[in-house]
Motif scaffolding. Structure first.
Motif, PDB file in Angstrom:
ATOM      1  N   ARG A 151     -19.336 -22.101  28.407  1.00 18.77           N
ATOM      2  CA  ARG A 151     -18.745 -23.388  28.820  1.00 18.77           C
ATOM      3  C   ARG A 151     -19.684 -24.545  28.485  1.00 18.77           C
ATOM      4  NH1 ARG A 151     -17.286 -23.757  34.649  1.00 18.77           N
ATOM      5  NH2 ARG A 151     -16.773 -25.837  33.968  1.00 18.77           N
ATOM      6  N   PHE A 152     -20.979 -24.362  28.752  1.00 28.15           N
ATOM      7  CA  PHE A 152     -21.961 -25.405  28.468  1.00 28.15           C
ATOM      8  C   PHE A 152     -21.984 -25.731  26.972  1.00 28.15           C
ATOM      9  CE2 PHE A 152     -26.319 -26.437  27.137  1.00 28.15           C
ATOM     10  CZ  PHE A 152     -26.508 -27.623  27.815  1.00 28.15           C
ATOM     11  N   VAL A 153     -22.060 -24.703  26.142  1.00 36.44           N
ATOM     12  CA  VAL A 153     -22.116 -24.907  24.696  1.00 36.44           C
ATOM     13  C   VAL A 153     -20.836 -25.560  24.193  1.00 36.44           C
ATOM     14  CG1 VAL A 153     -22.171 -23.681  22.483  1.00 36.44           C
ATOM     15  CG2 VAL A 153     -23.786 -23.071  24.280  1.00 36.44           C
ATOM     16  N   THR A 154     -19.696 -25.128  24.710  1.00 35.90           N
ATOM     17  CA  THR A 154     -18.413 -25.698  24.292  1.00 35.90           C
ATOM     18  C   THR A 154     -18.348 -27.183  24.643  1.00 35.90           C
ATOM     19  OG1 THR A 154     -17.337 -23.563  24.598  1.00 35.90           O
ATOM     20  CG2 THR A 154     -15.911 -25.498  24.542  1.00 35.90           C
ATOM     21  N   LYS A 155     -18.751 -27.528  25.855  1.00 34.77           N
ATOM     22  CA  LYS A 155     -18.717 -28.932  26.262  1.00 34.77           C
ATOM     23  C   LYS A 155     -19.719 -29.769  25.473  1.00 34.77           C
ATOM     24  CE  LYS A 155     -16.931 -28.241  30.904  1.00 34.77           C
ATOM     25  NZ  LYS A 155     -17.140 -28.503  32.335  1.00 34.77           N
ATOM     26  N   ALA A 156     -20.916 -29.234  25.229  1.00 25.93           N
ATOM     27  CA  ALA A 156     -21.909 -29.972  24.448  1.00 25.93           C
ATOM     28  C   ALA A 156     -21.418 -30.186  23.022  1.00 25.93           C
ATOM     29  CB  ALA A 156     -23.243 -29.223  24.447  1.00 25.93           C
ATOM     30  N   ASN A 157     -20.786 -29.185  22.450  1.00 25.39           N
ATOM     31  CA  ASN A 157     -20.228 -29.332  21.098  1.00 25.39           C
ATOM     32  C   ASN A 157     -19.100 -30.354  21.071  1.00 25.39           C
ATOM     33  OD1 ASN A 157     -21.980 -27.561  19.863  1.00 25.39           O
ATOM     34  ND2 ASN A 157     -20.628 -25.803  20.088  1.00 25.39           N
ATOM     35  N   ARG A 158     -18.308 -30.410  22.142  1.00 29.27           N
ATOM     36  CA  ARG A 158     -17.235 -31.402  22.218  1.00 29.27           C
ATOM     37  C   ARG A 158     -17.828 -32.814  22.235  1.00 29.27           C
ATOM     38  NH1 ARG A 158     -14.252 -30.893  27.481  1.00 29.27           N
ATOM     39  NH2 ARG A 158     -15.982 -32.172  28.121  1.00 29.27           N
ATOM     40  N   LEU A 159     -18.915 -33.009  22.982  1.00 29.58           N
ATOM     41  CA  LEU A 159     -19.575 -34.311  23.004  1.00 29.58           C
ATOM     42  C   LEU A 159     -20.140 -34.650  21.631  1.00 29.58           C
ATOM     43  CD1 LEU A 159     -19.229 -34.067  26.078  1.00 29.58           C
ATOM     44  CD2 LEU A 159     -21.563 -34.887  26.318  1.00 29.58           C
ATOM     45  N   ALA A 160     -20.743 -33.661  20.971  1.00 31.16           N
ATOM     46  CA  ALA A 160     -21.293 -33.895  19.632  1.00 31.16           C
ATOM     47  C   ALA A 160     -20.188 -34.295  18.660  1.00 31.16           C
ATOM     48  CB  ALA A 160     -22.020 -32.641  19.139  1.00 31.16           C
ATOM     49  N   ALA A 161     -19.037 -33.638  18.761  1.00 27.48           N
ATOM     50  CA  ALA A 161     -17.918 -33.977  17.872  1.00 27.48           C
ATOM     51  C   ALA A 161     -17.427 -35.397  18.140  1.00 27.48           C
ATOM     52  CB  ALA A 161     -16.780 -32.974  18.052  1.00 27.48           C
ATOM     53  N   GLU A 162     -17.392 -35.777  19.402  1.00 21.74           N
ATOM     54  CA  GLU A 162     -16.963 -37.136  19.746  1.00 21.74           C
ATOM     55  C   GLU A 162     -17.955 -38.168  19.212  1.00 21.74           C
ATOM     56  OE1 GLU A 162     -15.777 -39.641  23.747  1.00 21.74           O
ATOM     57  OE2 GLU A 162     -15.469 -37.469  23.744  1.00 21.74           O
ATOM     58  N   LEU A 163     -19.244 -37.895  19.361  1.00 20.36           N
ATOM     59  CA  LEU A 163     -20.259 -38.809  18.820  1.00 20.36           C
ATOM     60  C   LEU A 163     -20.184 -38.876  17.300  1.00 20.36           C
ATOM     61  CD1 LEU A 163     -23.508 -38.249  20.910  1.00 20.36           C
ATOM     62  CD2 LEU A 163     -22.139 -40.309  20.730  1.00 20.36           C
ATOM     63  N   GLU A 164     -19.931 -37.728  16.675  1.00 17.74           N
ATOM     64  CA  GLU A 164     -19.816 -37.714  15.218  1.00 17.74           C
ATOM     65  C   GLU A 164     -18.628 -38.560  14.761  1.00 17.74           C
ATOM     66  OE1 GLU A 164     -20.088 -34.517  11.606  1.00 17.74           O
ATOM     67  OE2 GLU A 164     -19.083 -33.871  13.453  1.00 17.74           O
ATOM     68  N   ALA A 165     -17.510 -38.464  15.484  1.00 19.98           N
ATOM     69  CA  ALA A 165     -16.326 -39.255  15.148  1.00 19.98           C
ATOM     70  C   ALA A 165     -16.607 -40.755  15.291  1.00 19.98           C
ATOM     71  CB  ALA A 165     -15.149 -38.848  16.029  1.00 19.98           C
ATOM     72  N   HIS A 215     -26.260 -33.540  32.385  1.00 20.47           N
ATOM     73  CA  HIS A 215     -25.997 -34.874  32.931  1.00 20.47           C
ATOM     74  C   HIS A 215     -25.045 -35.645  32.005  1.00 20.47           C
ATOM     75  CE1 HIS A 215     -26.843 -38.072  35.757  1.00 20.47           C
ATOM     76  NE2 HIS A 215     -26.949 -38.907  34.732  1.00 20.47           N
ATOM     77  N   ALA A 216     -25.257 -35.534  30.701  1.00 24.67           N
ATOM     78  CA  ALA A 216     -24.363 -36.197  29.746  1.00 24.67           C
ATOM     79  C   ALA A 216     -22.940 -35.664  29.891  1.00 24.67           C
ATOM     80  CB  ALA A 216     -24.863 -35.978  28.314  1.00 24.67           C
ATOM     81  N   ILE A 217     -22.804 -34.360  30.051  1.00 29.34           N
ATOM     82  CA  ILE A 217     -21.481 -33.748  30.213  1.00 29.34           C
ATOM     83  C   ILE A 217     -20.830 -34.244  31.499  1.00 29.34           C
ATOM     84  CG2 ILE A 217     -20.284 -31.559  30.659  1.00 29.34           C
ATOM     85  CD1 ILE A 217     -22.403 -30.274  28.725  1.00 29.34           C
ATOM     86  N   ALA A 218     -21.610 -34.283  32.578  1.00 25.93           N
ATOM     87  CA  ALA A 218     -21.069 -34.744  33.863  1.00 25.93           C
ATOM     88  C   ALA A 218     -20.619 -36.201  33.773  1.00 25.93           C
ATOM     89  CB  ALA A 218     -22.111 -34.571  34.971  1.00 25.93           C
ATOM     90  N   LEU A 219     -21.419 -37.050  33.141  1.00 23.46           N
ATOM     91  CA  LEU A 219     -21.031 -38.453  32.977  1.00 23.46           C
ATOM     92  C   LEU A 219     -19.777 -38.567  32.112  1.00 23.46           C
ATOM     93  CD1 LEU A 219     -24.482 -40.200  32.417  1.00 23.46           C
ATOM     94  CD2 LEU A 219     -22.945 -40.499  34.369  1.00 23.46           C
ATOM     95  N   HIS A 220     -19.717 -37.796  31.053  1.00 19.65           N
ATOM     96  CA  HIS A 220     -18.556 -37.832  30.160  1.00 19.65           C
ATOM     97  C   HIS A 220     -17.296 -37.373  30.887  1.00 19.65           C
ATOM     98  CE1 HIS A 220     -15.806 -36.196  27.097  1.00 19.65           C
ATOM     99  NE2 HIS A 220     -16.237 -37.210  26.361  1.00 19.65           N
TER     100      HIS A 220
END
Length: 151
Positions: free
Chosen positions: A59-73, A138-143
């Motif tokens: 779950r952690f890796v999936t959420k972190a990758n989702r944030l990375a994809a959003e930042l990349e976009a 923390h980044a995931i929680a804020l997001h």
């Protein structure tokens, strides 16, 4: 891509191990003596903990990758600006310099998940994995807690 394949292979091997250990625990319980039932229950606890740990990390890796994809976009992924030695290892001074900038950015905008994401990357580059993980959490929680924009 290589990291994803490695993660999937590791997860599959762990899942196989959990099934194998779980079946041995059940066999011990079926034997029916006080000692084997006790050992069987103890053996079954290990796969339960392992499955929980694997689930949390996935779950952690999936959420972190989702944030990375959003930042990349957005075109806002942190750029690799680290200086490396002739063997490709990051020079400590370079990682410390980037980290100082990322920390200042995060202190200036503590409610921005993007700055926490970039700080997590800087911690990782500085080889401080526990703090990198906490910053990414923390980044995931804020997001995840931000208001969703209306369509």
């Amino acid at each position: 891509m290589r990291a994803k394949i490695t993660y999937l292979i590791t997860a599959a091997v762990l899942a196989f191990y959990f099934v194998l250990v779980g079946s041995r625990g059940l066999l011990l319980i079926k034997h029916g003596t006080l000692l084997t039932v006790t050992f069987g229950v103890a053996v079954l606890i290990l796969p339960v903990i392992g499955v929980w740990f694997l689930w949390k990390n996935t779950r952690f890796v999936t959420k972190a990758n989702r944030l990375a994809a959003e930042l990349e976009a957005e075109g806002a992924l942190p750029v690799d600006e680290l200086v490396r030695d002739e063997y490709g290892r990051v020079l400590r001074e370079s990682a410390d310099e980037v980290f100082a900038r990322r920390r200042a950015e995060t202190e200036a905008t503590p409610q921005d998940w993007r700055s926490w994401f970039r700080l997590a990357v800087a911690y990782h580059d500085a080889r401080d994995t526990p703090r990198a993980r906490k910053a990414m959490q923390h980044a995931i929680a804020l997001h995840d807690s931000r208001p969703v924009p209306a369509p």
